[in-house]
Design a protein around this motif. Sequence first.
Motif, short mmCIF file in Angstrom:
data_model
loop_
_atom_site.label_atom_id
_atom_site.label_comp_id
_atom_site.label_asym_id
_atom_site.label_seq_id
_atom_site.Cartn_x
_atom_site.Cartn_y
_atom_site.Cartn_z
N SER A 179 0.81 -1.17 0.07
CA SER A 179 0.07 -0.09 -0.04
C SER A 179 0.84 1.27 0.02
O SER A 179 1.90 1.22 0.39
CB SER A 179 -0.99 -0.05 1.16
N TRP A 180 0.50 2.32 -0.65
CA TRP A 180 1.27 3.62 -0.50
C TRP A 180 1.41 4.23 0.81
O TRP A 180 2.23 4.62 1.21
CB TRP A 180 0.38 4.63 -1.29
N GLY A 181 0.44 3.97 1.80
CA GLY A 181 0.79 4.01 3.17
C GLY A 181 1.82 3.46 3.68
O GLY A 181 2.66 4.10 4.54
N THR A 185 5.12 5.43 5.32
CA THR A 185 5.75 5.11 6.36
C THR A 185 7.11 4.48 6.62
O THR A 185 7.90 4.74 7.31
CB THR A 185 4.92 3.83 7.13
#
Length: 228
Positions: A179-181, A185
């Motif tokens: 995920s891009w999250g 992070t």
Amino acid sequence: MARLRFPLIVAVALFLTGLALTAALKDRHYMLLSLLLLGAALLPVFLRLERRKLESRELVLLAVLSAIAAVSRIPFAALPSVKPVSALVILSAYVFGAEAGFIIGAVAALVSNIYFGQGPWTPWQMFAWGMAGLSAGWLRNSWWMKKRGGMLLFGFLWGFLFGWIMNIWYIISLPEAFSWGLVMTAYASSFYFDLAHALSNVFFLAILAGGWTGVLQRFRRKYGLLQD
């Protein structure tokens, strides 16, 4: 120029192929992959033999510079991301060219991890330090690298580029779905380590750029080492 760069481009392509395999291999067979990538890093030397015979002292020089870069990590083991390896690889490539820089960077990563521990991160470190040397060698005749400030800025940028390359391995190794999250992070978490690496590159380049580069250039001129 294109003829000289082709072996390096092939070597980089083989490295990228090997790194792509790490997504499938995960933690398995990383040592075999590292040795195969070492062969890819040495490919430019093997192809250079078709142009002219390499002298034994040139091979010894590459081995010695790789060993120095590898051993230089050990005194700074207690300081995360602070290491003179990048500076030594960049300066070696600045004097002897992209081929030497790529080989020294890749070999230094593999050899130094005999002490720090081999793992699936080793091929990525080989690629990252190899690319630091490769890019330094390709840019060594540019006005940017010939200026002290330009070289220091180059080292600063590679402190972050090294960390960003290693972040790719970190993200691939995580069990979580991509995920891009997760990407944001990972890169945010590594910022201070990357900054420490970048600042240490500036520090070591500032100290070594004069004397170390001068010694290597005298060796190169006196003995005609690694010249086309």
